[in-house]
Write a protein that holds these residues in place. Structure first.
Motif, PDB file in Angstrom:
ATOM      1  N   LEU A 152     113.759 -35.605  80.506  1.00  0.00           N
ATOM      2  CA  LEU A 152     112.947 -36.806  80.662  1.00  0.00           C
ATOM      3  C   LEU A 152     113.211 -37.788  79.522  1.00  0.00           C
ATOM      4  O   LEU A 152     113.423 -38.983  79.745  1.00  0.00           O
ATOM      5  CB  LEU A 152     111.463 -36.443  80.722  1.00  0.00           C
ATOM      6  N   MET A 153     113.236 -37.274  78.322  1.00  0.00           N
ATOM      7  CA  MET A 153     113.489 -38.122  77.166  1.00  0.00           C
ATOM      8  C   MET A 153     114.877 -38.761  77.255  1.00  0.00           C
ATOM      9  O   MET A 153     115.050 -39.940  76.953  1.00  0.00           O
ATOM     10  CB  MET A 153     113.385 -37.270  75.894  1.00  0.00           C
ATOM     11  N   GLY A 154     115.851 -37.986  77.701  1.00  0.00           N
ATOM     12  CA  GLY A 154     117.207 -38.503  77.847  1.00  0.00           C
ATOM     13  C   GLY A 154     117.321 -39.592  78.896  1.00  0.00           C
ATOM     14  O   GLY A 154     118.122 -40.517  78.761  1.00  0.00           O
ATOM     15  N   LEU A 155     116.519 -39.496  79.938  1.00  0.00           N
ATOM     16  CA  LEU A 155     116.511 -40.545  80.958  1.00  0.00           C
ATOM     17  C   LEU A 155     115.899 -41.831  80.410  1.00  0.00           C
ATOM     18  O   LEU A 155     116.353 -42.922  80.723  1.00  0.00           O
ATOM     19  CB  LEU A 155     115.729 -40.092  82.190  1.00  0.00           C
ATOM     20  N   MET A 156     114.887 -41.677  79.592  1.00  0.00           N
ATOM     21  CA  MET A 156     114.206 -42.849  79.053  1.00  0.00           C
ATOM     22  C   MET A 156     115.002 -43.503  77.917  1.00  0.00           C
ATOM     23  O   MET A 156     114.988 -44.714  77.781  1.00  0.00           O
ATOM     24  CB  MET A 156     112.810 -42.462  78.581  1.00  0.00           C
ATOM     25  N   ASP A 157     115.670 -42.665  77.118  1.00  0.00           N
ATOM     26  CA  ASP A 157     116.433 -43.191  75.984  1.00  0.00           C
ATOM     27  C   ASP A 157     117.550 -42.213  75.641  1.00  0.00           C
ATOM     28  O   ASP A 157     117.365 -41.304  74.821  1.00  0.00           O
ATOM     29  CB  ASP A 157     115.508 -43.391  74.776  1.00  0.00           C
ATOM     30  N   PRO A 158     118.712 -42.348  76.256  1.00  0.00           N
ATOM     31  CA  PRO A 158     119.815 -41.412  76.042  1.00  0.00           C
ATOM     32  C   PRO A 158     120.221 -41.255  74.578  1.00  0.00           C
ATOM     33  O   PRO A 158     120.678 -40.195  74.171  1.00  0.00           O
ATOM     34  CB  PRO A 158     120.958 -42.013  76.863  1.00  0.00           C
ATOM     35  N   GLU A 159     120.050 -42.279  73.775  1.00  0.00           N
ATOM     36  CA  GLU A 159     120.430 -42.207  72.358  1.00  0.00           C
ATOM     37  C   GLU A 159     119.457 -41.345  71.543  1.00  0.00           C
ATOM     38  O   GLU A 159     119.814 -40.851  70.478  1.00  0.00           O
ATOM     39  CB  GLU A 159     120.497 -43.610  71.760  1.00  0.00           C
ATOM     40  N   ALA A 160     118.251 -41.166  72.021  1.00  0.00           N
ATOM     41  CA  ALA A 160     117.225 -40.451  71.257  1.00  0.00           C
ATOM     42  C   ALA A 160     117.563 -38.981  71.052  1.00  0.00           C
ATOM     43  O   ALA A 160     117.102 -38.371  70.087  1.00  0.00           O
ATOM     44  CB  ALA A 160     115.869 -40.578  71.939  1.00  0.00           C
ATOM     45  N   LEU A 161     118.343 -38.383  71.922  1.00  0.00           N
ATOM     46  CA  LEU A 161     118.611 -36.953  71.853  1.00  0.00           C
ATOM     47  C   LEU A 161     119.842 -36.606  71.025  1.00  0.00           C
ATOM     48  O   LEU A 161     120.187 -35.425  70.921  1.00  0.00           O
ATOM     49  CB  LEU A 161     118.777 -36.378  73.264  1.00  0.00           C
ATOM     50  N   ARG A 162     120.481 -37.573  70.453  1.00  0.00           N
ATOM     51  CA  ARG A 162     121.689 -37.311  69.681  1.00  0.00           C
ATOM     52  C   ARG A 162     121.407 -36.273  68.593  1.00  0.00           C
ATOM     53  O   ARG A 162     120.503 -36.425  67.785  1.00  0.00           O
ATOM     54  CB  ARG A 162     122.179 -38.616  69.061  1.00  0.00           C
ATOM     55  N   GLY A 163     122.168 -35.183  68.622  1.00  0.00           N
ATOM     56  CA  GLY A 163     122.027 -34.127  67.616  1.00  0.00           C
ATOM     57  C   GLY A 163     120.975 -33.073  67.906  1.00  0.00           C
ATOM     58  O   GLY A 163     120.843 -32.111  67.169  1.00  0.00           O
ATOM     59  N   ILE A 164     120.231 -33.233  68.990  1.00  0.00           N
ATOM     60  CA  ILE A 164     119.195 -32.248  69.340  1.00  0.00           C
ATOM     61  C   ILE A 164     119.783 -31.269  70.342  1.00  0.00           C
ATOM     62  O   ILE A 164     120.335 -31.651  71.357  1.00  0.00           O
ATOM     63  CB  ILE A 164     117.948 -32.928  69.945  1.00  0.00           C
ATOM     64  N   GLU A 165     119.637 -29.978  70.034  1.00  0.00           N
ATOM     65  CA  GLU A 165     120.113 -28.939  70.954  1.00  0.00           C
ATOM     66  C   GLU A 165     118.959 -28.524  71.856  1.00  0.00           C
ATOM     67  O   GLU A 165     117.890 -28.154  71.379  1.00  0.00           O
ATOM     68  CB  GLU A 165     120.628 -27.737  70.181  1.00  0.00           C
ATOM     69  N   LEU A 166     119.187 -28.591  73.152  1.00  0.00           N
ATOM     70  CA  LEU A 166     118.142 -28.178  74.102  1.00  0.00           C
ATOM     71  C   LEU A 166     118.447 -26.812  74.552  1.00  0.00           C
ATOM     72  O   LEU A 166     118.740 -26.128  75.141  1.00  0.00           O
ATOM     73  CB  LEU A 166     118.037 -29.162  75.263  1.00  0.00           C
TER      74      LEU A 166
END
Length: 166
Positions: A152-166
């Motif tokens: 969901l976060m990636g859909l809203m802001d793809p740049e926000a997840l940079r460096g986060i491992e899911l």
């Protein structure tokens, strides 16, 4: 806009095909997800399990029960893919979701069956209940929450997840 309303940034969003599934499998997936929602469950498609295997759908109900739904779009798909046996360790119930023309008699007796098309699914056979150990459930639920929130976060802001491992 009133104080009780909000703008839904995902309204009208169309999700792209990931390229791993046939048109038939995508239709079965959509119908199975609709069935799960009608049962009060939420599902995450292409869910990565702790084992490294990827479940076609992992679903969670309000009580924390976990289902894994393995999609089979053809007899060849079923006969050549045996990784689904490993999924039992990661769920309380294991289902196959297949299309309306799939021969149900070849599916294992110890799994549930959903027959699905792009518009919904029907339960043909309930899956046996084999509860997960508490520690496994806790770890899987946390993985589920992070996967769903991360998507969901990636859909809203793809740049926000940079460096986060899911």
């Amino acid at each position: 806009m009133s104080d009780t309303s909000f703008h839904d940034p995902l309204a009208g969003l169309v999700f792209p095909a990931d390229g791993r599934q046939s048109e038939t499998a995508r239709g079965i997936q959509r119908g199975a997800l609709r069935y799960l929602a009608a049962c009060g469950m939420v599902g995450v498609p292409e869910f990565c399990l702790a084992s490294g295997r990827r479940a076609d759908i992992a679903a969670l109900d309000a009580r924390g029960q976990v289902w894994v739904v393995e999609i089979k779009s053809s007899i060849i798909d079923f006969r050549t893919d045996r990784k689904w046996r490993d999924y039992r360790l990661h769920c309380d119930r294991l289902f196959f979701a297949v299309g309306p023309d799939f021969p149900l008699d070849i599916l294992p007796d110890d799994t549930g069956i959903l027959v699905a098309d792009p518009f919904g699914a029907g339960l043909v056979r309930e899956a046996p209940h084999h509860p997960m150990p508490g520690a496994t459930r806790k770890a899987l639920t946390l993985r589920f929450a992070r996967a769903a929130a991360g998507r969901l976060m990636g859909l809203m802001d793809p740049e926000a997840l940079r460096g986060i491992e899911l």
